[in-house]
Design a protein around this motif. Sequence first.
Motif: not given
Length: 120
Positions: A40, A43, A45, A48, A90
């Motif tokens: 989390e 980022g 989700r 994804d 990410v």
Amino acid sequence: HPMASYLARQNNADPNSPNGFIPEVNGVVITRVYPKTPAEVAGLRRLDVVIEIGGQQVERADDAQRLIDGASIGENLTMKVMRNGKELTVEVKPEDLGYKLQRMKEERRKEKEEQMRKLK
């Protein structure tokens, strides 16, 4: 999920799908992101599609689990994901979640007990 592209195709064929559009690529679909976890914070989700972790391709959930389990606690782990047709990179910082997950399960159990009491 090992059949990410198949499930995505099935989902995308339904214009009323509650999931929206899922990219049709090989990878692992994230079905849940727990609050206050490294996922989390980074980022990530729900829905994804993880296609790469630490430079290695991911096609099945056990691939992802093996790479995440082998990551060093506290060191950034680069993940490539597909979201809304776009590839994103990410940085996730793994941590030891054993204690946190246990606490979250306990809180959820208490909430369910409370809900049951209110029904009586």
